[in-house]
Write an enzyme that holds these catalytic residues in place. Structure first.
Site, PDB file in Angstrom:
ATOM      1  N   LYS A  50     -11.108  25.683 -18.372  1.00 49.41           N
ATOM      2  CA  LYS A  50     -11.057  25.337 -16.947  1.00 49.41           C
ATOM      3  C   LYS A  50      -9.616  25.201 -16.481  1.00 49.41           C
ATOM      4  O   LYS A  50      -9.238  25.703 -15.417  1.00 49.41           O
ATOM      5  CB  LYS A  50     -11.816  24.040 -16.688  1.00 49.41           C
ATOM      6  CG  LYS A  50     -11.814  23.629 -15.206  1.00 49.41           C
ATOM      7  CD  LYS A  50     -12.591  22.356 -14.953  1.00 49.41           C
ATOM      8  CE  LYS A  50     -11.797  21.121 -15.341  1.00 49.41           C
ATOM      9  NZ  LYS A  50     -12.420  19.875 -14.823  1.00 49.41           N
ATOM     10  N   GLY A  88     -11.465  18.261  -8.904  1.00 41.73           N
ATOM     11  CA  GLY A  88     -10.249  17.509  -8.658  1.00 41.73           C
ATOM     12  C   GLY A  88      -8.998  18.320  -8.922  1.00 41.73           C
ATOM     13  O   GLY A  88      -8.008  18.235  -8.189  1.00 41.73           O
ATOM     14  N   ASP A  95      -9.781  13.665 -21.509  1.00 41.37           N
ATOM     15  CA  ASP A  95     -11.139  14.204 -21.421  1.00 41.37           C
ATOM     16  C   ASP A  95     -11.924  14.004 -22.707  1.00 41.37           C
ATOM     17  O   ASP A  95     -13.149  14.143 -22.727  1.00 41.37           O
ATOM     18  CB  ASP A  95     -11.103  15.696 -21.075  1.00 41.37           C
ATOM     19  CG  ASP A  95     -10.710  15.944 -19.626  1.00 41.37           C
ATOM     20  OD1 ASP A  95     -10.824  15.008 -18.806  1.00 41.37           O
ATOM     21  OD2 ASP A  95     -10.282  17.073 -19.303  1.00 41.37           O
TER      22      ASP A  95
END
Length: 426
Positions: free
Chosen positions: A21, A92, A305
């Site tokens: 990502k 975000g 994360d």
């Protein structure tokens, strides 16, 4: 939707990890700003990355897409927004980067997103953009927000609470009208900034910086070069089949990983080895098997994360596991420290919540129960892993939110032998 997860102790199979990502969203932003047509091969095809792609198109980029190749014809900073407000969904990273990039133009551009995105603090970035010549407006430092350029450049102090502020400013300021200097007192998640700097270099951009990444000298009026690149696999996503393997794997194989990539989350493999996880390499695939884990102390500042899945592994380890120096985990899609503490306690875990992390007292058998994902993809996936070794079935509200970064999660885990069903439990 509520997922119903049954315990399983014999996971077997192979997972090809999807694209990163972080890399995909940076690639989209770089292609938007580049001259000519760039090619993004094997992008992550998920809700967050598609929000980035839609935003680039809304700002004026030409887009041709298939699941395996995105061709983006950039528009430099000549933005022609096609709507009054650009919807960024739940992303975000996209909000931070596109807000700064949009400040390069000479017209007002507005952004908004879902209810979760509206909780992602933007005050630190907007303050820096204002100091650098942009005109910013927001709802008390949150979306909905707008930015009007052109970004002049200059000198600004940057809040290092989230690395995304610095990433966004770096990607924009190289095209500002004047040179810029950015300084920070501290920086969380430094490896994400290294990914950004690598993208800038690949696109022909020059930036000077100190080794601690706290001082940057940025020449303005630079131009992004078009590129063609294959997106590396996502190590933050790979953490979940890795964890599933050490909790319940007979033999779980993970493919597509490039350990030479700059992603900080590759450290999760080191963390699991430190916990005595059974990990081996065979023909460029990582093989993971069920392991007798031991606790340890892990500084997660560079890998925020990883907190949800590391909290789960702490529950299955003997002794104490300390997850520390990761206060920014409270500023993600939800307060991941508080939420993971609460949900794992529901399952019987013994956890002490810290301001910047948690202490997990391992060795307690988890029990299946009704849990909440808070619409956070990493919490949903972590709770799925927790369910594998629990007594009885575990139910996860809104488990499908994992599609934000890992659309094939349920299919891939089902292929390993995990039972994931839609439940009618209220």
């Amino acid at each position: 939707m509520i997922w119903e997860i049954s315990p399983c102790s014999q996971l077997t199979g192979r997972i090809a990890v999807p694209g990163s990502k972080s890399h995909t969203i940076r690639a989209v932003a770089a292609a938007l700003l580049a001259e000519g047509t760039s090619e993004i091969h094997a992008p992550l095809y998920s809700a967050d990355t598609r929000s980035a792609l839609a935003a680039a198109e809304a700002l004026g980029a030409g887009v041709e897409e298939t699941p395996e190749l995105w061709k983006i014809t950039g528009c430099g900073k000549n933005f022609t927004p096609d709507s009054d407000v650009i919807d960024l969904g739940n992303s975000g990273t996209t909000m931070r980067i596109m807000t700064a990039v949009s400040a390069l133009g000479n017209r007002k551009i507005s952004f908004d997103g879902d209810s979760s995105l509206r909780t992602r603090i933007m005050a630190g970035e907007l303050s820096a953009l204002s100091a650098l010549g942009a005109v910013c407006a927001s709802t008390n430092g949150f979306a909905p927000l707008s930015v009007t350029g052109p970004l002049q450049g200059g000198t600004a102090k940057v809040d290092g609470t989230t690395s995304q502020y610095l990433t966004a400013l770096l990607m924009a300021l190289v095209m500002a009208e004047k040179d810029s200097v950015l300084t920070l007192d501290f920086l969380n998640e430094a490896d994400y900034v290294r990914i950004t700097l690598d993208w800038l270099k690949r696109c022909g951009i020059s930036v000077k910086y100190t080794g601690d990444l706290l001082h940057f000298e940025i020449p303005g009026n630079q131009h992004y070069q078009r590129f063609s690149r294959v997106i590396p696999a996502d190590f933050s996503t790979a953490a979940f089949p890795l964890a599933a393997g050490v909790v319940a794997g007979k033999e779980v194989r993970i493919a597509n990983l490039d350990f030479d990539d700059l992603q900080g989350d590759k450290r999760v493999f080191d963390y699991v080895r430190m916990m005595d996880g059974n990990i081996s390499i065979d023909k460029n695939e990582v093989i993971v098997r069920k392991s007798m884990l031991k606790g340890g102390t892990f500084d997660l500042n560079a890998t925020p994360d990883a907190l949800p899945v590391m909290a789960v592994l702490g529950c299955y380890a003997q002794g104490e596991t300390h997850l520390v120096n990761v206060p920014q985990a409270r500023l993600k899609e939800c307060d991941r420290i508080a939420c993971m503490t609460g949900e794992l306690r529901k399952m019987g875990a013994e956890i002490e919540e810290l301001e910047d992390g948690m202490i997990i007292h391992g060795g307690t058998t988890l029990r299946g129960t009704l849990t909440e994902s808070y619409g956070d993809h990493r919490i949903a996936m972590a709770l799925t892993v927790a369910a594998l070794g629990a007594e009885g079935k575990t139910f996860i509200k809104d488990g499908e939110c994992c599609q934000v970064t890992y659309p094939a999660f349920a299919d891939d885990f089902t292929g390993l032998g995990v039972s994931i069903k839609e439940s009618v439990q209220a």
